[in-house]
Every structure is written in structure tokens, then in C-alpha cells.
Write an enzyme that holds these catalytic residues in place. Structure first.
Site: not given
Lengths: 146, 347
Positions: B82, B114, B155, B203, B236, B241, B268, B298
Site C-alpha cells: 500500500e 495488508c 506500529t 478495527t 497478520h 495482541k 507492523n 483492511s
């Protein structure tokens, strides 16, 4: 026309992307940038394209504190003469290192980087630069907890 | 015909910024942030690194491991990202040229937040299995953008991984793949905008967990497998978490996830994230071990893959640097140098 304009970029693109040079099949001499004639064998020479391994040693270097416009952001920048293991001498920026850590004779390898951009909307020229060699990564495979 | 991974390669830029240095600038408490997201530092590209350079470095490592594959035998190159350097001009042509794959090769950039590169792997699987080509390559690479001060700044990182898919010299067989896709407004960037936006409440549940969990379940149902059949599971990693929670919803153990959980150390890497996690697993997996990998993009969707490592892995992975080497090869930047590298200062 600037050195980064599309025609100049296009002419040198492949040799910059892949570190392509020339080799004389008659005497074995290697050249970078590419050549059409072997200066030693002249018309007896037979020139072929060769892709260099990218490994070499720092022959000499300088630290640039006041750089030309396209390179201002890199200061203090290290520019070195790198002697490739196949013989030719190449002028290149050395990256991923502090200039204080640099030494003559240091082993380096080619990496793929942005060389320059023709302003914000122009063509981006990519090609080789060099970084210090690290050959110690094999040890990670012997450690079960990688 | 057995089809799968013939070569894989990773690359992560050398530079890092610690979460505490970002928190200091914005007057936030670093401890609260790192406890909340499980990310302590993230990778930052050099001034002369972008998605194309990261993709080339990863692809060159993949070529080293695809022992014996000639550049002319690779007939497809997809680069998922991206953060493609150009709005119009494919990253994939630069990669193909730098690897010497041109001119008899199809090349395209893919975009699905992603998960753009796992879509590329599926395309390669189809082309190889359909007999159209011997090998195809898909690369996920990003220099992820985040607005200064946004939560994503902790991130959004840089890195990538490349995979060569084929039926000859397979070091990890892909036994099955499936996808799960819906229109979800969780994260987007409009044409001309510098930074992405996100809608917080979307999210988690309706976006990440819905796609990852349903997609993984659907593949296991199709193949008749269960979580205990897999030694490793890779998801991913938008933070430290989410993958652990997804694993627990699906009935996987923490031990199956942690070997791929590299997000704590590098952040990330967007299109590189699940593929770098898979590379970290391939760096240590034994022949016969199975891996379930599910990417997430996403917008939103997931691609799941069921993989079995073959006995060729041990010899071939030694031909290129492991993910752990790149994680430990690092130098720290201050926020101001980070801001310069990420071009946060504009004229």
C-alpha cells in the site's frame, strides 16, 4: 538535460540494477562500466556481458559534509571506491553504517537502493550501493531457538 | 502435482525507533502504549529505501533459496503493497528488471491493504497448477505511512518478504487456500492523501477477527484439519495482541503463534507482515510440520493457506539470512531523524 532525466536513466538502468559490466573472453579482463572494446586485446578481444557478484572491498573513501543538491539529505555521506572481487573499481555510496566505522579494506556487498529522484514528480532512479558484509547469519540456523 | 513454496526471502531495514521516543514527542505514557499494543519498537526505512528496494532485497534472498531456478523460468511477478513508490508505474517492473526476469514475464502491482501479496500467491498457485508457467513470484513489501501523532505511528513499519511458487523443488507444499472478503470501513486512504484513516470501532470485531477467524475455519473445514494438526499458526500482525486473541478464538495454543510473532520487535510491516511471520516459521520448521497462515487486509478480507514443510527445507533455508538476523541487525533513530527519513517535514 539532467543526469536523472528518463533517457539517461534508461541507458544506465540495467547496469545499475544488476551491476552488469563487461568481460574480455580473450584475456579475462573485467570492466565497469561496460565497454565495447578491450583496451589490451583491441580487435582480437571478444567482449561479453557479465553480472558481478556484488562483493568487494573498500579501496578508499571520503566523507562528504557539504553535498550537491540531490545528496544533501545524506550528509555526512560516505562515498567510496570499491574494488569488486572480479577486479573493476566502482564509485558508490556506502550505506547502513556510520562513517566512523568505515575502514580501508573493509568487505562490502552490493544492495539495491534509490539513487536519486528527479524532484517530487519525476522518475526515481534505482541501483546499487554498498553496505558492510555480515557473513555471520549462518549461526542462527544452528541455534534451535531462532 | 504438488505445488508450493520453492524459495522464500525476507528483508527488514536496519533502523528502529522505540515506542518511548514516539510517546515522548506526543506527551503520551510509553508504558501504557506498549502494554496496550504489545509493540516496543518498529523498523524504519533509510532515506534511500522504499517498497521497490525492500521488494528487490527480499526477492534476491528468495532466489538464493530457490536453488537452481533460472530467472528466465519465473514468468510472473506480483508486488503487493500500500506504499508503491509511484501512483502510476508498477513496482513489479523494477523488481523484474533487477532480478533479470524480463522481458518474457507478466508483472503487476496488487493492492488490498495488508493482504495484497497473499492474493498474489494465490494467482501464482493458479498459474502454476493450470500449467501456464513453471514458477511465479509474489512479494509483500511496505514502508507503511502514519500521520504524526496518530496511534498508527507506534506500529507502521517497513519490511517485506518474497515467495517463489512452483511445482518443482518444493520446500513447503501448499495443500489448500481459501479467502473470505467483505466490504468493511475499518481503514482507508483516499487518492492524494498522505496518511491513512481508520475507524476505531470497526478495527477489531467486524474487521480483523471476523475475516481471520471465518477464513481460517473455512479452510480447516474444507481440508478436514483441526488446530492441533498444525505446529505453527501465522496471522497478520497489526499489533502484538490481535494474533494471540484470534488464535485463542480458533482454539490454537499461544505456543503455536509465538514463533511468528515478530511484530513486538519490528512493528507492523503491512503487506510484509504475515509473510515475514511465515518466513520466521520456515526458518525453524522441521520436515513434515504443518503451518496455517491467514493474512488480513483492511477493507476487508483474509486469505488462508495450509502448508506442509518438506524435507528440502533444512538445506535450502541456509542459503539466505533468516528473519532473526534482520531483527537483530539494528540501529536506533531519534524521533527527529525518523521524521526526516519518513519525510514528515515538507516544504
Amino acid at each position: 538535460m539532467s543526469a536523472t532525466a528518463p533517457p539517461a536513466h534508461w541507458r544506465r538502468m540495467r547496469e545499475r540494477y544488476r551491476l552488469l559490466g563487461s568481460r574480455c573472453e580473450t584475456c579475462g579482463a573485467t570492466f565497469f562500466p561496460t565497454t565495447k572494446v578491450c583496451p589490451k586485446c583491441r580487435r582480437k578481444g571478444k567482449i561479453a556481458q557479465v553480472e558481478f557478484s556484488g562483493r568487494g572491498k573498500v579501496y578508499s573513501y571520503t566523507v562528504i559534509h557539504s553535498a550537491p543538491k540531490m545528496f544533501e539529505q545524506f550528509t555526512p555521506a560516505v562515498v567510496a571506491l570499491v574494488q569488486l572481487e572480479e577486479g573493476p573499481m566502482v564509485l558508490s555510496q556506502i550505506v547502513d553504517t556510520d562513517h566512523k566505522e568505515l575502514k580501508v579494506g573493509m568487505e562490502v556487498e552490493a544492495c539495491f537502493r534509490k539513487l536519486f529522484e528527479q524532484e517530487q514528480s519525476g522518475i526515481i532512479s534505482y541501483g546499487f550501493k554498498f553496505r558492510p558484509v555480515n557473513d555471520h547469519w549462518g549461526k542462527y540456523y544452528d541455534n534451535k531457538d531462532i | 502435482m504438488k505445488v508450493g513454496i520453492v524459495g522464500y526471502g525476507a528483508y527488514i531495514p536496519k533502523w528502529r525507533i522505540k515506542a518511548e521516543n514516539i510517546a515522548k514527542v506526543w506527551g503520551q505514557d510509553a508504558q501504557t502504549i506498549t502494554n496496550g499494543i504489545g509493540v516496543h519498537e518498529k523498523s524504519v526505512p533509510s532515506l534511500d529505501e522504499d517498497t521497490a528496494t525492500i521488494a528487490v532485497e527480499a526477492a534476491r534472498n528468495a532466489m538464493k533459496r530457490a536453488n537452481g531456478v533460472k530467472p528466465s523460468e519465473i514468468s510472473a511477478v506480483y508486488v503487493g503493497s500500500e506504499s508503491h513508490p509511484y501512483a502510476v508505474k508498477p513496482t513489479a517492473v523494477t523488481v523484474a528488471e533487477a532480478l533479470g526476469l524480463t522481458p518474457y514475464v507478466t508483472a503487476a502491482d496488487t493492492e488490498f491493504a495488508c493482504k495484497a501479496a497473499t492474493a498474489g500467491i494465490q494467482a501464482c498457485l493458479g498459474l502454476v497448477k493450470g500449467g501456464y508457467m513453471k514458477y511465479g513470484m509474489s512479494i509483500g513489501a511496505d514502508t507503511a505511512q502514519s500521520a504524526p501523532g496518530d496511534a498508527l505511528e507506534y506500529t507502521a513499519a517497513a519490511g517485506g518478504a518474497a515467495y517463489i511458487i512452483g511445482g518443482d523443488g518444493v520446500l513447503a507444499e501448499i495443500e489448500g487456500t481459501c479467502s473470505y472478503t467483505q466490504d468493511v470501513p475499518d481503514f482507508w486512504r483516499r487518492e492524494g492523501s498522505l496518511y491513512p484513516k481508520h475507524a476505531g470501532r470497526f478495527t477489531g470485531e467486524p474487521a480483523y477477527f471476523e475475516q481471520i477467524v471465518k477464513c481460517s475455519k473455512s479452510l480447516m473445514e474444507k481440508l478436514g484439519t483441526k488446530p492441533s494438526d498444525y505446529t505453527y499458526v501465522v496471522f497478520h500482525m497489526p499489533n502484538g495482541k490481535f494474533p494471540l486473541k484470534a488464535a485463542s478464538i480458533l482454539g490454537f495454543d499461544t505456543k503455536q503463534v509465538t514463533p511468528s510473532l515478530i511484530v513486538q520487535k519490528i512493528g507492523n510491516t503491512y503487506s510484509g507482515s504475515s509473510l515475514l511471520g511465515l518466513a520466521a516459521v520456515l526458518d525453524r520448521a522441521k520436515p513434515g510440520e504443518r503451518v496455517l497462515m491467514t493474512s488480513y487486509g483492511s477493507g476487508a478480507g483474509s486469505d488462508s493457506f495450509s502448508i506442509t514443510v518438506t524435507d528440502q527445507i533444512e538445506e535450502r533455508r541456509r542459503l539466505a539470512p533468516p528473519v532473526q538476523y534482520y531483527i537483530e541487525r539494528k540501529g536506533y533513530l531519534s524521533y527527529s531523524i525518523y521524521a526526516k527519513n519518513r519525510k514528515l517535514f515538507r516544504e
